[in-house]
Design a protein around this motif. Structure first.
Motif, PDB file in Angstrom:
ATOM      1  N   ALA A 207      50.024  -0.882  -9.756  1.00 43.45           N
ATOM      2  CA  ALA A 207      49.541  -1.078 -11.290  1.00 43.45           C
ATOM      3  C   ALA A 207      48.583  -0.026 -11.510  1.00 43.45           C
ATOM      4  O   ALA A 207      48.790   0.580 -12.925  1.00 43.45           O
ATOM      5  CB  ALA A 207      48.695  -2.527 -11.598  1.00 43.45           C
ATOM      6  N   ALA A 208      47.822   0.196 -10.898  1.00 41.78           N
ATOM      7  CA  ALA A 208      46.890   1.478 -11.173  1.00 41.78           C
ATOM      8  C   ALA A 208      47.502   2.748 -11.430  1.00 41.78           C
ATOM      9  O   ALA A 208      47.152   3.560 -12.187  1.00 41.78           O
ATOM     10  CB  ALA A 208      45.775   1.909  -9.942  1.00 41.78           C
ATOM     11  N   GLY A 209      48.610   2.738 -10.648  1.00 42.61           N
ATOM     12  CA  GLY A 209      49.715   4.088 -10.761  1.00 42.61           C
ATOM     13  C   GLY A 209      50.267   4.037 -12.125  1.00 42.61           C
ATOM     14  O   GLY A 209      51.005   5.086 -12.364  1.00 42.61           O
ATOM     15  N   LEU A 210      50.230   2.936 -12.748  1.00 38.51           N
ATOM     16  CA  LEU A 210      50.930   3.031 -14.148  1.00 38.51           C
ATOM     17  C   LEU A 210      50.365   3.947 -15.170  1.00 38.51           C
ATOM     18  O   LEU A 210      50.946   4.153 -16.055  1.00 38.51           O
ATOM     19  CB  LEU A 210      50.992   1.561 -14.778  1.00 38.51           C
ATOM     20  CG  LEU A 210      51.718   0.448 -14.101  1.00 38.51           C
ATOM     21  CD1 LEU A 210      51.525  -0.911 -14.572  1.00 38.51           C
ATOM     22  CD2 LEU A 210      53.283   0.728 -14.565  1.00 38.51           C
ATOM     23  N   CYS A 211      49.249   4.556 -14.772  1.00 42.58           N
ATOM     24  CA  CYS A 211      48.435   5.543 -15.636  1.00 42.58           C
ATOM     25  C   CYS A 211      49.763   6.685 -15.533  1.00 42.58           C
ATOM     26  O   CYS A 211      49.512   7.669 -16.758  1.00 42.58           O
ATOM     27  CB  CYS A 211      47.280   5.976 -15.289  1.00 42.58           C
ATOM     28  SG  CYS A 211      46.025   4.787 -15.810  1.00 42.58           S
ATOM     29  N   ALA A 212      50.110   7.153 -14.405  1.00 45.23           N
ATOM     30  CA  ALA A 212      50.841   8.445 -14.462  1.00 45.23           C
ATOM     31  C   ALA A 212      52.041   8.662 -15.416  1.00 45.23           C
ATOM     32  O   ALA A 212      52.852   7.902 -15.543  1.00 45.23           O
ATOM     33  CB  ALA A 212      51.396   8.418 -12.934  1.00 45.23           C
ATOM     34  N   GLY A 213      51.834   9.794 -16.085  1.00 49.03           N
ATOM     35  CA  GLY A 213      52.952   9.951 -16.914  1.00 49.03           C
ATOM     36  C   GLY A 213      53.066   9.261 -18.355  1.00 49.03           C
ATOM     37  O   GLY A 213      53.810   9.591 -19.105  1.00 49.03           O
ATOM     38  N   VAL A 214      52.047   8.357 -18.540  1.00 49.36           N
ATOM     39  CA  VAL A 214      51.793   7.553 -19.680  1.00 49.36           C
ATOM     40  C   VAL A 214      50.891   8.483 -20.735  1.00 49.36           C
ATOM     41  O   VAL A 214      49.749   8.585 -20.520  1.00 49.36           O
ATOM     42  CB  VAL A 214      51.481   6.338 -19.423  1.00 49.36           C
ATOM     43  CG1 VAL A 214      51.487   5.452 -20.980  1.00 49.36           C
ATOM     44  CG2 VAL A 214      52.578   5.597 -18.915  1.00 49.36           C
ATOM     45  N   ARG A 215      51.325   8.850 -21.729  1.00 50.02           N
ATOM     46  CA  ARG A 215      50.356   9.485 -22.910  1.00 50.02           C
ATOM     47  C   ARG A 215      50.443   8.813 -24.147  1.00 50.02           C
ATOM     48  O   ARG A 215      51.566   8.199 -24.689  1.00 50.02           O
ATOM     49  CB  ARG A 215      50.770  11.008 -22.972  1.00 50.02           C
ATOM     50  CG  ARG A 215      50.708  11.795 -21.665  1.00 50.02           C
ATOM     51  CD  ARG A 215      51.289  13.374 -22.214  1.00 50.02           C
ATOM     52  NE  ARG A 215      50.347  13.972 -23.015  1.00 50.02           N
ATOM     53  CZ  ARG A 215      49.391  14.339 -22.844  1.00 50.02           C
ATOM     54  NH1 ARG A 215      48.949  14.800 -21.468  1.00 50.02           N
ATOM     55  NH2 ARG A 215      48.392  15.269 -23.701  1.00 50.02           N
ATOM     56  N   ARG A 216      49.423   8.603 -24.638  1.00 48.00           N
ATOM     57  CA  ARG A 216      49.102   8.294 -26.076  1.00 48.00           C
ATOM     58  C   ARG A 216      48.897   9.207 -27.334  1.00 48.00           C
ATOM     59  O   ARG A 216      48.176  10.194 -26.781  1.00 48.00           O
ATOM     60  CB  ARG A 216      47.951   7.123 -25.854  1.00 48.00           C
ATOM     61  CG  ARG A 216      47.992   6.391 -24.636  1.00 48.00           C
ATOM     62  CD  ARG A 216      47.969   5.103 -24.839  1.00 48.00           C
ATOM     63  NE  ARG A 216      47.794   4.369 -23.620  1.00 48.00           N
ATOM     64  CZ  ARG A 216      46.908   3.426 -23.532  1.00 48.00           C
ATOM     65  NH1 ARG A 216      45.862   3.228 -24.359  1.00 48.00           N
ATOM     66  NH2 ARG A 216      46.624   3.194 -22.206  1.00 48.00           N
ATOM     67  N   GLY A 217      49.266   8.934 -28.307  1.00 48.11           N
ATOM     68  CA  GLY A 217      48.951   9.781 -29.413  1.00 48.11           C
ATOM     69  C   GLY A 217      48.243   9.011 -30.697  1.00 48.11           C
ATOM     70  O   GLY A 217      48.024   7.662 -30.496  1.00 48.11           O
TER      71      GLY A 217
END
Length: 224
Positions: A207-217
């Motif tokens: 779950a912590a790895g869900l950060c990878a590759g997700v970008r927000r604008g």
């Protein structure tokens, strides 16, 4: 002193998932918290749905200070007082009333009052609240609904909870108005009953790895 907004703090720490746990036996709370910390999720929301909940919060607050422990399913001023008295460092409610919001804000700890409609979100924005729980997320419209709210309500940020899974979390996390997601899949009841802390740690790490590759604008958003 105004507490630091919870979603902003989690985003700054790159914590994408808020584990939501139902504790039936307070004796398992400390090893559960340690497993979550070891997996990279140093936070847990203990729902006030069982007699063991307050004792679980009290134990984690005392023995695992590196874990940010809070109370969920807060429904009344009494619940606020009990949770804060036990050591809860944040509060989450499934919905919100004026009286409940007053009590949560007076507690001095960060809170995520619950909403499921645009009107409810507007009512909280009128009170100066910008961080909210979106519940029940899947039943109330899911990621598509939150995406639609980002345009007219750009200042609102949400933690969707309720039916969110490891598979759907990324879609939520890609939205500019989502600070994190809440989920029970990180600490499933079967793992808690079996005291399978290795499994919890593994699920937390994924779950912590869900950060990878997700970008927000978008305005007020963060990269996670």
């Amino acid at each position: 002193m105004t507490p630091e907004p919870l979603l902003a703090a989690l985003s700054a720490s790159a914590v994408p998932v808020l584990p939501v746990v139902v504790v039936e036996d307070a004796a398992g709370a400390v090893p559960l918290a340690r497993a979550l910390v070891a997996g990279g999720l140093p936070v847990m929301e203990v729902t006030l749905r069982t007699p063991a909940a307050l004792d679980a919060i009290r134990a984690v607050a005392a023995e695992v200070p590196e874990c940010l422990v809070g109370a969920g399913t807060v429904r009344s001023a009494r619940g606020v007082a009990d949770a804060v008295g036990a050591g809860a460092r944040f509060l989450v409610s499934p919905g919100c009333t004026g009286g409940l919001l007053d009590a949560m804000e007076a507690s001095g700890v960060p809170c995520l009052p619950g909403v499921s409609t645009a009107s409810e979100a507007l009512a909280l924005l009128e009170r100066g609240v910008r961080e909210m729980k979106f519940f029940p997320a899947q039943a109330a419209g899911g990621a598509a609904y939150l995406s639609a709210l980002a345009g007219p309500l750009p200042e609102a940020r949400f933690c969707p909870t309720g039916g969110v899974t490891a598979g759907s979390a990324r879609e939520y996390l890609s939205l500019p108005n989502v600070g994190c997601v809440g989920g029970t899949w990180v600490a499933p009841p079967a793992a808690l009953a079996a005291r399978d802390w290795t499994r919890v740690e593994s699920l937390a790490r994924a779950a912590a790895g869900l950060c990878a590759g997700v970008r927000r604008g978008g305005a007020g958003s963060a990269q996670v």
